[in-house]
Design a protein around this motif. Structure first.
Motif, PDB file in Angstrom:
ATOM      1  N   GLU A  16       0.859  -1.183   0.000  1.00  0.00           N
ATOM      2  CA  GLU A  16       0.000   0.000   0.000  1.00  0.00           C
ATOM      3  C   GLU A  16       0.893   1.230   0.000  1.00  0.00           C
ATOM      4  O   GLU A  16       1.548   1.515   1.001  1.00  0.00           O
ATOM      5  CB  GLU A  16      -0.906  -0.007   1.224  1.00  0.00           C
ATOM      6  N   VAL A  17       0.899   1.932  -1.132  1.00  0.00           N
ATOM      7  CA  VAL A  17       1.740   3.116  -1.297  1.00  0.00           C
ATOM      8  C   VAL A  17       0.840   4.307  -1.588  1.00  0.00           C
ATOM      9  O   VAL A  17      -0.067   4.215  -2.421  1.00  0.00           O
ATOM     10  CB  VAL A  17       2.742   2.913  -2.464  1.00  0.00           C
ATOM     11  N   CYS A  18       1.101   5.444  -0.928  1.00  0.00           N
ATOM     12  CA  CYS A  18       0.208   6.601  -1.051  1.00  0.00           C
ATOM     13  C   CYS A  18       0.457   7.456  -2.292  1.00  0.00           C
ATOM     14  O   CYS A  18      -0.464   8.127  -2.758  1.00  0.00           O
ATOM     15  CB  CYS A  18       0.285   7.462   0.197  1.00  0.00           C
ATOM     16  N   CYS A  19       1.693   7.438  -2.834  1.00  0.00           N
ATOM     17  CA  CYS A  19       1.965   8.296  -3.992  1.00  0.00           C
ATOM     18  C   CYS A  19       3.154   7.745  -4.781  1.00  0.00           C
ATOM     19  O   CYS A  19       3.952   6.974  -4.253  1.00  0.00           O
ATOM     20  CB  CYS A  19       2.236   9.731  -3.552  1.00  0.00           C
ATOM     21  N   PRO A  20       3.272   8.131  -6.041  1.00  0.00           N
ATOM     22  CA  PRO A  20       4.386   7.652  -6.866  1.00  0.00           C
ATOM     23  C   PRO A  20       5.758   8.053  -6.326  1.00  0.00           C
ATOM     24  O   PRO A  20       6.719   7.298  -6.429  1.00  0.00           O
ATOM     25  CB  PRO A  20       4.139   8.296  -8.235  1.00  0.00           C
TER      26      PRO A  20
ATOM     27  N   MET B 140      10.802   4.268  -1.750  1.00  0.00           N
ATOM     28  CA  MET B 140      10.807   2.938  -1.150  1.00  0.00           C
ATOM     29  C   MET B 140      11.560   1.940  -2.024  1.00  0.00           C
ATOM     30  O   MET B 140      12.250   1.055  -1.516  1.00  0.00           O
ATOM     31  CB  MET B 140       9.380   2.460  -0.895  1.00  0.00           C
ATOM     32  N   GLU B 141      11.422   2.085  -3.325  1.00  0.00           N
ATOM     33  CA  GLU B 141      12.149   1.216  -4.251  1.00  0.00           C
ATOM     34  C   GLU B 141      13.661   1.389  -4.060  1.00  0.00           C
ATOM     35  O   GLU B 141      14.408   0.410  -3.976  1.00  0.00           O
ATOM     36  CB  GLU B 141      11.744   1.532  -5.682  1.00  0.00           C
ATOM     37  N   THR B 142      14.106   2.627  -3.958  1.00  0.00           N
ATOM     38  CA  THR B 142      15.517   2.904  -3.726  1.00  0.00           C
ATOM     39  C   THR B 142      15.980   2.307  -2.404  1.00  0.00           C
ATOM     40  O   THR B 142      17.036   1.667  -2.333  1.00  0.00           O
ATOM     41  CB  THR B 142      15.782   4.427  -3.742  1.00  0.00           C
ATOM     42  N   ALA B 143      15.187   2.487  -1.352  1.00  0.00           N
ATOM     43  CA  ALA B 143      15.535   1.953  -0.033  1.00  0.00           C
ATOM     44  C   ALA B 143      15.586   0.427  -0.051  1.00  0.00           C
ATOM     45  O   ALA B 143      16.494  -0.178   0.529  1.00  0.00           O
ATOM     46  CB  ALA B 143      14.529   2.439   1.007  1.00  0.00           C
TER      47      ALA B 143
ATOM     48  N   SER C 171      18.470  -8.385  -4.615  1.00  0.00           N
ATOM     49  CA  SER C 171      19.226  -8.190  -5.843  1.00  0.00           C
ATOM     50  C   SER C 171      18.626  -7.043  -6.649  1.00  0.00           C
ATOM     51  O   SER C 171      19.333  -6.187  -7.166  1.00  0.00           O
ATOM     52  CB  SER C 171      19.226  -9.472  -6.668  1.00  0.00           C
ATOM     53  N   GLN C 172      17.282  -7.038  -6.735  1.00  0.00           N
ATOM     54  CA  GLN C 172      16.575  -5.963  -7.446  1.00  0.00           C
ATOM     55  C   GLN C 172      15.152  -5.886  -6.933  1.00  0.00           C
ATOM     56  O   GLN C 172      14.512  -6.912  -6.689  1.00  0.00           O
ATOM     57  CB  GLN C 172      16.550  -6.220  -8.946  1.00  0.00           C
ATOM     58  N   ALA C 173      14.657  -4.669  -6.784  1.00  0.00           N
ATOM     59  CA  ALA C 173      13.271  -4.450  -6.372  1.00  0.00           C
ATOM     60  C   ALA C 173      12.638  -3.408  -7.272  1.00  0.00           C
ATOM     61  O   ALA C 173      13.282  -2.433  -7.653  1.00  0.00           O
ATOM     62  CB  ALA C 173      13.207  -4.000  -4.925  1.00  0.00           C
ATOM     63  N   VAL C 174      11.371  -3.636  -7.606  1.00  0.00           N
ATOM     64  CA  VAL C 174      10.605  -2.690  -8.416  1.00  0.00           C
ATOM     65  C   VAL C 174       9.242  -2.530  -7.752  1.00  0.00           C
ATOM     66  O   VAL C 174       8.577  -3.528  -7.448  1.00  0.00           O
ATOM     67  CB  VAL C 174      10.424  -3.194  -9.867  1.00  0.00           C
ATOM     68  N   ILE C 175       8.840  -1.288  -7.512  1.00  0.00           N
ATOM     69  CA  ILE C 175       7.537  -1.008  -6.920  1.00  0.00           C
ATOM     70  C   ILE C 175       6.700  -0.253  -7.936  1.00  0.00           C
ATOM     71  O   ILE C 175       7.140   0.756  -8.483  1.00  0.00           O
ATOM     72  CB  ILE C 175       7.667  -0.190  -5.626  1.00  0.00           C
ATOM     73  N   SER C 176       5.486  -0.752  -8.166  1.00  0.00           N
ATOM     74  CA  SER C 176       4.552  -0.092  -9.078  1.00  0.00           C
ATOM     75  C   SER C 176       3.453   0.575  -8.264  1.00  0.00           C
ATOM     76  O   SER C 176       2.678  -0.105  -7.580  1.00  0.00           O
ATOM     77  CB  SER C 176       3.936  -1.105 -10.043  1.00  0.00           C
ATOM     78  N   PHE C 177       3.400   1.899  -8.318  1.00  0.00           N
ATOM     79  CA  PHE C 177       2.335   2.629  -7.640  1.00  0.00           C
ATOM     80  C   PHE C 177       0.984   2.298  -8.249  1.00  0.00           C
ATOM     81  O   PHE C 177      -0.002   2.136  -7.541  1.00  0.00           O
ATOM     82  CB  PHE C 177       2.597   4.140  -7.709  1.00  0.00           C
ATOM     83  N   VAL C 178       0.926   2.182  -9.555  1.00  0.00           N
ATOM     84  CA  VAL C 178      -0.331   1.940 -10.274  1.00  0.00           C
ATOM     85  C   VAL C 178      -0.969   0.618  -9.857  1.00  0.00           C
ATOM     86  O   VAL C 178      -2.160   0.553  -9.576  1.00  0.00           O
ATOM     87  CB  VAL C 178      -0.108   1.987 -11.806  1.00  0.00           C
ATOM     88  N   THR C 179      -0.172  -0.441  -9.790  1.00  0.00           N
ATOM     89  CA  THR C 179      -0.723  -1.766  -9.455  1.00  0.00           C
ATOM     90  C   THR C 179      -0.622  -2.083  -7.968  1.00  0.00           C
ATOM     91  O   THR C 179      -1.184  -3.099  -7.533  1.00  0.00           O
ATOM     92  CB  THR C 179       0.006  -2.876 -10.236  1.00  0.00           C
ATOM     93  N   GLN C 180       0.094  -1.237  -7.213  1.00  0.00           N
ATOM     94  CA  GLN C 180       0.301  -1.472  -5.783  1.00  0.00           C
ATOM     95  C   GLN C 180       0.971  -2.827  -5.544  1.00  0.00           C
ATOM     96  O   GLN C 180       0.585  -3.603  -4.671  1.00  0.00           O
ATOM     97  CB  GLN C 180      -1.021  -1.380  -5.012  1.00  0.00           C
ATOM     98  N   LYS C 181       2.007  -3.104  -6.360  1.00  0.00           N
ATOM     99  CA  LYS C 181       2.758  -4.359  -6.264  1.00  0.00           C
ATOM    100  C   LYS C 181       4.246  -4.057  -6.133  1.00  0.00           C
ATOM    101  O   LYS C 181       4.758  -3.078  -6.682  1.00  0.00           O
ATOM    102  CB  LYS C 181       2.558  -5.233  -7.505  1.00  0.00           C
ATOM    103  N   MET C 182       4.930  -4.937  -5.413  1.00  0.00           N
ATOM    104  CA  MET C 182       6.373  -4.870  -5.256  1.00  0.00           C
ATOM    105  C   MET C 182       6.945  -6.189  -5.741  1.00  0.00           C
ATOM    106  O   MET C 182       6.570  -7.249  -5.244  1.00  0.00           O
ATOM    107  CB  MET C 182       6.734  -4.659  -3.783  1.00  0.00           C
ATOM    108  N   SER C 183       7.846  -6.136  -6.711  1.00  0.00           N
ATOM    109  CA  SER C 183       8.547  -7.333  -7.188  1.00  0.00           C
ATOM    110  C   SER C 183       9.954  -7.298  -6.625  1.00  0.00           C
ATOM    111  O   SER C 183      10.668  -6.310  -6.795  1.00  0.00           O
ATOM    112  CB  SER C 183       8.610  -7.365  -8.712  1.00  0.00           C
ATOM    113  N   VAL C 184      10.332  -8.372  -5.953  1.00  0.00           N
ATOM    114  CA  VAL C 184      11.650  -8.446  -5.338  1.00  0.00           C
ATOM    115  C   VAL C 184      12.377  -9.667  -5.878  1.00  0.00           C
ATOM    116  O   VAL C 184      11.867 -10.781  -5.816  1.00  0.00           O
ATOM    117  CB  VAL C 184      11.559  -8.539  -3.804  1.00  0.00           C
TER     118      VAL C 184
END
Length: 72
Positions: free
Chosen positions: A8-12, A18-21, A29-42
């Protein structure tokens, strides 16, 4: 190993911070957070235990947005 989590992310802007952190957490190894889909791929580093790494990811994300929730 790659896993996807609901987040749950409030803004892009917060998602980007958060992705940087998350990318600085040991075991990630790599993380990507999508504000649009409210998903985090790690993608976890080889040999990393997701169950041990994700609480550290949550701590890192809470430094950006203290009430963030990640379903893991």
């Amino acid at each position: 190993m790659k896993k996807t989590y609901s987040i749950e992310v409030c803004c892009p802007n917060c998602a980007a911070k958060m992705e940087t952190a998350t990318n600085q957490v040991e075991g990630v190894s790599q993380a990507v957070i999508s504000f649009v889909t409210q998903k985090m791929s790690v993608t976890f580093a080889e040999g990393a235990d997701p169950a041990a790494v994700m609480p550290e990811v949550l701590k890192a994300c809470r430094k950006v947005e203290r009430d963030v929730e990640i379903a893991f």
